[in-house]
Design a protein around this motif. Structure first.
Motif, PDB file in Angstrom:
ATOM      1  N   ASN A 141       0.871  -1.176   0.000  1.00  0.00           N
ATOM      2  CA  ASN A 141       0.000   0.000   0.000  1.00  0.00           C
ATOM      3  C   ASN A 141       0.909   1.227   0.000  1.00  0.00           C
ATOM      4  OD1 ASN A 141      -2.382   1.589   0.249  1.00  0.00           O
ATOM      5  ND2 ASN A 141      -2.139   1.669   2.464  1.00  0.00           N
TER       6      ASN A 141
ATOM      7  N   HIS B  78       0.589   5.965   0.331  1.00  0.00           N
ATOM      8  CA  HIS B  78      -0.233   7.174   0.248  1.00  0.00           C
ATOM      9  C   HIS B  78       0.142   7.919  -1.024  1.00  0.00           C
ATOM     10  CE1 HIS B  78      -2.007  11.089   1.277  1.00  0.00           C
ATOM     11  NE2 HIS B  78      -2.777  10.394   2.114  1.00  0.00           N
TER      12      HIS B  78
ATOM     13  N   PHE C 142       0.531  13.071   7.397  1.00  0.00           N
ATOM     14  CA  PHE C 142      -0.309  11.882   7.165  1.00  0.00           C
ATOM     15  C   PHE C 142       0.210  10.769   8.072  1.00  0.00           C
ATOM     16  CE2 PHE C 142      -0.256  14.364   3.245  1.00  0.00           C
ATOM     17  CZ  PHE C 142      -1.604  14.644   3.118  1.00  0.00           C
TER      18      PHE C 142
ATOM     19  N   GLU D 153       1.438   6.929   7.468  1.00  0.00           N
ATOM     20  CA  GLU D 153       1.450   6.603   6.040  1.00  0.00           C
ATOM     21  C   GLU D 153       2.868   6.582   5.468  1.00  0.00           C
ATOM     22  OE1 GLU D 153      -1.147   5.777   3.976  1.00  0.00           O
ATOM     23  OE2 GLU D 153      -2.409   5.715   5.750  1.00  0.00           O
TER      24      GLU D 153
ATOM     25  N   SER E 246       5.014   7.039   1.572  1.00  0.00           N
ATOM     26  CA  SER E 246       4.818   7.592   0.220  1.00  0.00           C
ATOM     27  C   SER E 246       5.621   6.831  -0.836  1.00  0.00           C
ATOM     28  CB  SER E 246       5.248   9.052   0.202  1.00  0.00           C
ATOM     29  OG  SER E 246       6.659   9.139   0.246  1.00  0.00           O
TER      30      SER E 246
ATOM     31  N   LYS F  94      -3.657   7.039  -5.671  1.00  0.00           N
ATOM     32  CA  LYS F  94      -2.448   6.250  -5.389  1.00  0.00           C
ATOM     33  C   LYS F  94      -1.867   5.683  -6.682  1.00  0.00           C
ATOM     34  CE  LYS F  94      -4.362   4.731  -0.955  1.00  0.00           C
ATOM     35  NZ  LYS F  94      -4.182   3.791   0.140  1.00  0.00           N
TER      36      LYS F  94
END
Ligand code: PEP
Length: 257
Positions: free
Chosen positions: A68, A70, A77, A80, A82, A115
């Motif tokens: 996953n 962000h 955030f 999260e 990136s 995303k």
């Protein structure tokens, strides 16, 4: 025309394996995969094991994915991660829109789409997951659900970058349940997805995009699934947590035509 597409086996480890456990498992996986390049192999450990996994995989054919991310590059955030952070750890792929993210953590098509666009912008290959629940299949809405998720997730994706996409068709009722879709059920949806990709990006590009099946794929059922015209590999949960079963799946993908 499946010869245009190298088969891909991706392991989704979910919330399993510490950094040390990941290194140990990857030692066996990298030895087992060796120099074979007829199948693309990707492992997706949890974030906390990405760094040790990158070290364990250095110089190997096995690629590293995340589960996953962000869409913003940085900022407020909490909790999260990136795309640039993943890139800095030699991550090449990222699973987006997994059904567990959608149902347990509220990922919407819009959020998944942001995303996907951010991943592509940062040269990460998205593995975009789509798939219906049992209630949706029983209601006869499988194809509508898949169409909405696919079109929503891919909005704004440029035709020139689309060939690097990977789509995973994962019927939610088959994930972690031991219930696998029949080859006919899976192939029907895969062919439908390829048709949609053709409408979005043109047939030539659609023929290059890998569409993986996910949902209780095991060495015992993989051969038949992987032999289907539009099934280009697997996104594997449970069977990716042990070297033997994962390597057997890689071998099955290598022999599937
Ligand atoms: C998954 O979570 O992506 C998955 C396919 O899990 P499993 O193989 O365990 O059904």
């Amino acid at each position: 025309m499946s010869s245009l597409r190298k088969k891909l086996i991706a392991g989704n480890w979910k919330m399993n394996k510490t950094a040390a456990e990941a290194s140990a498992l990857l030692k066996d996986i990298r030895i087992g995969v060796g120099k074979r390049n007829d199948v693309e192999v990707v492992v997706c450990p949890p974030f906390t094991a990405l760094e040790s996994s990158a070290v364990a995989l250095e110089g190997s054919m096995v690629k590293l994915g995340a589960q996953n991310m962000h869409h913003e590059a940085n900022g407020a955030f909490t909790g999260e991660i990136s795309a640039p952070m993943l890139r800095s750890l030699f991550v090449t792929h990222v699973i987006l829109g997994h059904s567990e993210r959608r149902t347990l953590f509220g990922d919407t098509d819009k959020f998944v789409n942001q995303k996907v666009l951010s991943a592509i912008k940062n040269q990460l290959k998205p593995i975009l997951c789509v798939g219906e629940t049992l209630a949706e299949r029983d209601a006869g809405t499988t194809l509508t659900v898949v169409k909405t998720q696919l079109e929503g997730g891919l909005e704004g994706v440029n035709k020139d970058t689309a060939a690097t996409l990977v789509i995973a068709y994962e019927p939610v009722w088959a994930i972690g349940t031991g219930k696998v879709a029949t080859t006919e059920q899976a192939q029907e949806v895969h062919a439908f997805i390829r048709g949609l990709l053709g409408k979005l990006f043109g047939d030539q590009t659609a023929q290059k995009i890998r569409i993986l099946y996910g949902g209780s794929m095991k060495p015992a059922n993989a051969g038949e699934l992987l032999a289907q015209a539009d099934i280009d590999g697997g996104l594997v949960g449970g069977a990716s947590l042990e070297a033997r079963s994962f390597l057997d799946l890689v071998a099955a993908a290598g022999t599937a035509v």
